[in-house]
Design an enzyme around this catalytic site. Structure first.
Site, PDB file in Angstrom:
ATOM      1  CD  GLN A 242      31.612 -70.475 -12.217  1.00 15.59           C
ATOM      2  OE1 GLN A 242      31.727 -69.961 -11.121  1.00 15.59           O
ATOM      3  NE2 GLN A 242      32.400 -71.467 -12.609  1.00 15.59           N
TER       4      GLN A 242
ATOM      5  CB  CYS B 230      35.061 -69.953  -9.889  1.00 15.71           C
ATOM      6  SG  CYS B 230      36.559 -70.950  -9.732  1.00 15.71           S
TER       7      CYS B 230
ATOM      8  CG  HIS C  91      33.872 -72.368  -6.288  1.00 23.74           C
ATOM      9  ND1 HIS C  91      33.827 -72.092  -7.634  1.00 23.74           N
ATOM     10  CD2 HIS C  91      32.800 -71.718  -5.759  1.00 23.74           C
ATOM     11  CE1 HIS C  91      32.780 -71.315  -7.889  1.00 23.74           C
ATOM     12  NE2 HIS C  91      32.148 -71.068  -6.761  1.00 23.74           N
TER      13      HIS C  91
ATOM     14  CG  ASN D  14      29.051 -69.087  -5.629  1.00 24.71           C
ATOM     15  OD1 ASN D  14      30.049 -69.126  -6.347  1.00 24.71           O
ATOM     16  ND2 ASN D  14      28.393 -70.181  -5.269  1.00 24.71           N
TER      17      ASN D  14
END
Ligand SMILES: *[C@@H]1O[C@H](CO)[C@@H](O)[C@H](O)[C@H]1NC(C)=O
Ligand SMILES: *[C@@H]1O[C@H](CO)[C@@H](O)[C@H](O)[C@H]1NC(C)=O
Ligand SMILES: *[C@@H]1O[C@H](CO)[C@@H](O)[C@H](O)[C@H]1NC(C)=O
Ligand SMILES: *[C@@H]1O[C@H](CO)[C@@H](O)[C@H](O)[C@H]1NC(C)=O
Ligand SMILES: *[C@@H]1O[C@H](CO)[C@@H](O)[C@H](O)[C@H]1NC(C)=O
Length: 376
Positions: A139, A145, A292, A313
């Site tokens: 990102q 996110c 997140h 992630n």
């Protein structure tokens, strides 16, 4: 600029690994070279970063020498950032705006899982092995996110339903998803939630990364929405989303085994120096601060390190285990409290401490898009 170059930068398809040698020999100058930090040599920023780096490195080395840890810490792109900078730049879900219940209740699904179903769940689930998970992305300097987690989840359902694994546009979501009630932040690079992204895609469809590439990596700012259905024809459609009952471990396991990956909200405050293993660094006795959004792509058991949740992630492949982190999966539901003042029905400051369960709150807010179809 060459589209391929842009794509490969943007997708973080850099399979090089962070430094794995003896960290006691690792210097700040090696670090800034490895991670392409453009600090002017011996400038004031250079010395400021060097001090942060050296302190963090000492902590990492000390932690890795402790006996019986289930995970290792390491250096990565965040090692020379302060805690405040890390939270501002690398997350993208601002908890105090996240609990807009009047909106979010609408589609909560109570998956009733029977004891028998629970017993017959597979021991390991990893959707990557079925070829329905795209490469990990990065990102960059934008709190997007939520858009990466939403895009990745949609990509997986498109592949599960059609057999075609497509890389879809994150920038379209960053630029175009409205967030009038400021759920999870003020929108774009300043945070939002995956449910809003699913709602938007239900109305407009989602185009490909190629037709609407990611640009906020470097700029760190939300772009203007330039999505044009005629020029950037959507590649997938969907008809809504399901949000599981909050903190229902069994529903999360069942959904992962039988339905597909889940977009989940977590507390990533302590993830910045995770390198490998099963992470158990979120302290349930402390404030669990959901901040997140990531993707649960499975669960499993490591013969040495115990049960884990497998999490994708959006910090590139140098983070953790090729972009993934495994979170400890306790055998009994373990919960903490998020004391951050939450907004209630109208996103207007109510102080409601919220119960969040699972390591780093992983079982609290879980959602997936429904009936994703490929149209491009
Ligand atoms: C660490 O692990 C060893 C071997 O598994 C065990 O004997 C010891 O009690 C553990 N120490 C702590 C502090 O848990
Ligand atoms: C949403 O849930 C809360 C608490 O569970 C409840 O008080 C509220 O009435 C619900 N809102 C809607 C629109 O159903
Ligand atoms: C969005 O458009 C406005 C008005 O044209 C412009 O001032 C602004 O710089 C644009 N923002 C970005 C990020 O391109
Ligand atoms: C949310 O948090 C930010 C930063 O901490 C603060 O400026 C803002 O006023 C908070 N919003 C509400 C509604 O509490
Ligand atoms: C998906 O589509 C089918 C057939 O159109 C419909 O019956 C079903 O309700 C949809 N699922 C959801 C969760 O909306």
């Amino acid at each position: 600029m060459n589209k391929l170059i842009i794509l490969s930068i943007v997708l973080g398809l850099v399979f090089s690994q962070s430094y794995k040698g003896d960290l006691r020999q690792y210097t700040f100058d090696q670090y800034i070279q490895e991670f392409n930090k453009g600090y002017q040599y011996r400038s004031s920023e250079y010395f400021m970063r060097k001090a942060i780096f050296e302190q963090k490195l000492a902590e990492i080395i000390a932690f890795n020498e402790l006996p019986n840890q289930t995970y290792k810490k390491g250096v990565n792109q965040f090692t020379d950032l302060s805690a405040v900078e890390f939270k501002q730049n690398s997350l993208g879900y601002s908890k105090n705006m996240s609990n807009f219940r009047a909106f979010r209740n609408l589609s909560v699904k109570n998956l009733e899982v029977t004891e028998q179903q629970l017993q017959s769940l597979p021991v390991n689930v990893d959707w990557r092995q079925l070829g329905v998970v795209t490469p990990v992305k990065d990102q960059g300097h934008c709190g997007s996110c939520w858009a990466f987690a939403s895009t990745a989840t949609i990509e997986s359902y498109a592949a599960i339903n059609s057999g075609q694994l497509k890389t879809l546009s994150t920038q379209q979501l960053v630029d175009c998803v409205p967030n009038p009630y400021q759920c999870g932040g003020t929108g774009g690079c300043n945070g939002a939630i995956s449910e809003l992204a699913f709602n938007y895609v239900q109305l407009y469809g989602l185009t490909s990364e190629f037709k609407y590439p990611y640009q906020s990596y470097v700029s760190g700012v939300t772009g203007n929405c330039t999505f044009n259905q005629n020029k950037q024809s959507p590649e997938v459609a969907l008809d809504g989303y399901v949000k599981l009952q909050a903190n229902d471990y069994n529903a999360v396991l069942y959904a992962l085994a039988n339905i597909g990956p889940l977009a989940v909200a977590v507390d990533a405050s302590q993830w910045h120096n995770y390198q490998s293993g099963v992470f158990n660094g979120c302290d349930y006795t402390q404030n669990i601060d959901i901040n997140h959004v990531v993707v649960l792509v499975g669960y499993g058991t490591d013969s040495q390190l115990g049960d884990y949740w497998l999490v994708r992630n959006s910090w590139g492949t140098k983070f953790g285990e090729n972009g993934y982190i495994r979170l400890a999966r306790e055998s009994k539901v373990t919960c903490g409290t998020d004391y951050t003042p939450l907004d209630g029905q109208a996103c207007a400051g109510q102080n409601v401490p919220t119960k969040v369960c699972g390591q780093c709150g992983v079982a609290y807010d879980t959602a997936y898009p429904t009936n994703v179809t490929v149209i491009g």
